[in-house]
Design a protein around this motif. Structure first.
Motif, PDB file in Angstrom:
ATOM      1  N   ALA A 191       0.740  -1.286   0.051  1.00 59.03           N
ATOM      2  CA  ALA A 191      -0.198  -0.244  -0.039  1.00 59.03           C
ATOM      3  C   ALA A 191       0.890   1.416   0.047  1.00 59.03           C
ATOM      4  O   ALA A 191       0.629   2.155  -0.658  1.00 59.03           O
ATOM      5  N   LEU A 192       1.887   1.300   0.669  1.00 60.30           N
ATOM      6  CA  LEU A 192       2.915   2.293   0.719  1.00 60.30           C
ATOM      7  C   LEU A 192       3.612   2.575  -0.404  1.00 60.30           C
ATOM      8  O   LEU A 192       3.732   3.748  -0.744  1.00 60.30           O
ATOM      9  N   LEU A 193       4.006   1.398  -1.373  1.00 61.77           N
ATOM     10  CA  LEU A 193       4.718   1.642  -2.356  1.00 61.77           C
ATOM     11  C   LEU A 193       3.665   2.053  -3.430  1.00 61.77           C
ATOM     12  O   LEU A 193       4.201   3.130  -4.198  1.00 61.77           O
ATOM     13  N   GLY A 194       2.376   1.820  -3.404  1.00 62.05           N
ATOM     14  CA  GLY A 194       1.419   2.053  -4.331  1.00 62.05           C
ATOM     15  C   GLY A 194       1.072   3.527  -4.031  1.00 62.05           C
ATOM     16  O   GLY A 194       1.186   4.570  -4.937  1.00 62.05           O
ATOM     17  N   THR A 195       1.220   4.056  -2.744  1.00 59.16           N
ATOM     18  CA  THR A 195       0.965   5.482  -2.648  1.00 59.16           C
ATOM     19  C   THR A 195       2.080   6.311  -3.296  1.00 59.16           C
ATOM     20  O   THR A 195       1.737   7.527  -3.568  1.00 59.16           O
ATOM     21  N   LEU A 196       3.290   5.743  -2.953  1.00 59.40           N
ATOM     22  CA  LEU A 196       4.469   6.514  -3.450  1.00 59.40           C
ATOM     23  C   LEU A 196       4.820   6.911  -4.972  1.00 59.40           C
ATOM     24  O   LEU A 196       5.147   7.574  -5.495  1.00 59.40           O
TER      25      LEU A 196
END
Length: 200
Positions: A191-196
């Motif tokens: 989810a964090l990678l997707g947000t970045l």
């Protein structure tokens, strides 16, 4: 001492105390053994395990020994408790028999002293003394049942089996918890990678 003498001592006579205590010990001892052999099984431990909500294990649940005691079946608890109860029951029967015999001896001596005849009193006392050894039957039965239950419980080894079963269940529960935690961590990273990526 011959085996016939031992057998005649161990068999209950027509004394009501012996019959009551002997029957009680036989029934309680048999019920304990049946409950122990029926209860000390993984299926019963599994039922207790699932019924206690123990799947959500963490450090606060206590040691493996405490959890093992928590999943013990009623039969296993009976096998731990009942030998001592039966031993005390046997002693109670002996004390009761001796107390009644001493009361009887006292009344015989009082009767002899008040003019009932010393010869009759001595005959009665001798008859009573012959049966005094049988008053220890209930204690002997209590000891025998105690030893039989303890020996069979030791041979079955249900405590060690239950402890090993609990260790296996706890390992599986902890592994499941670790996998769930790992999966949650991976999802958070994704989810964090997707947000970045969306920020780029």
């Amino acid at each position: 001492m011959s085996s016939s003498e031992i057998l005649s001592f161990l068999l209950p006579g027509y004394d009501p105390i012996q019959l009551i205590f002997g029957t009680s010990m036989l029934l309680l001892g048999s019920a304990t053994l049946i409950a122990m052999f029926w209860g000390a099984r993984p299926a019963n431990w599994e039922r207790k395990w699932n019924g206690s909500g123990a799947d959500d294990l963490d450090v606060e649940h206590g040691s493996v020994n405490e959890i093992s005691a928590a999943v013990a079946s009623t039969g296993e608890k009976m096998a731990d408790l009942m030998p001592g109860v039966l031993l005390i029951l046997g002693l109670l029967g002996t004390f009761l028999g001796l107390g009644i015999a001493l009361n009887k001896a006292s009344s015989i001596l009082i009767e002899a002293n008040s003019g009932g005849g010393m010869d009759n009193a001595m005959t009665s006392l001798m008859g009573m003394m012959e049966g005094l050894g049988t008053k220890f039957k209930t204690s002997t039965w209590g000891l025998m049942v105690f030893l039989i239950i303890k020996a069979l419980a030791g041979l079955k080894g249900y405590e060690e089996k239950r402890l090993r079963w609990c260790i296996g269940k706890m390992k599986a529960a902890f592994e499941h918890s670790r996998q769930a935690s790992r999966k949650s961590s991976e999802q958070q990273q994704q989810a964090l990678l997707g947000t970045l990526k969306t920020l780029d």
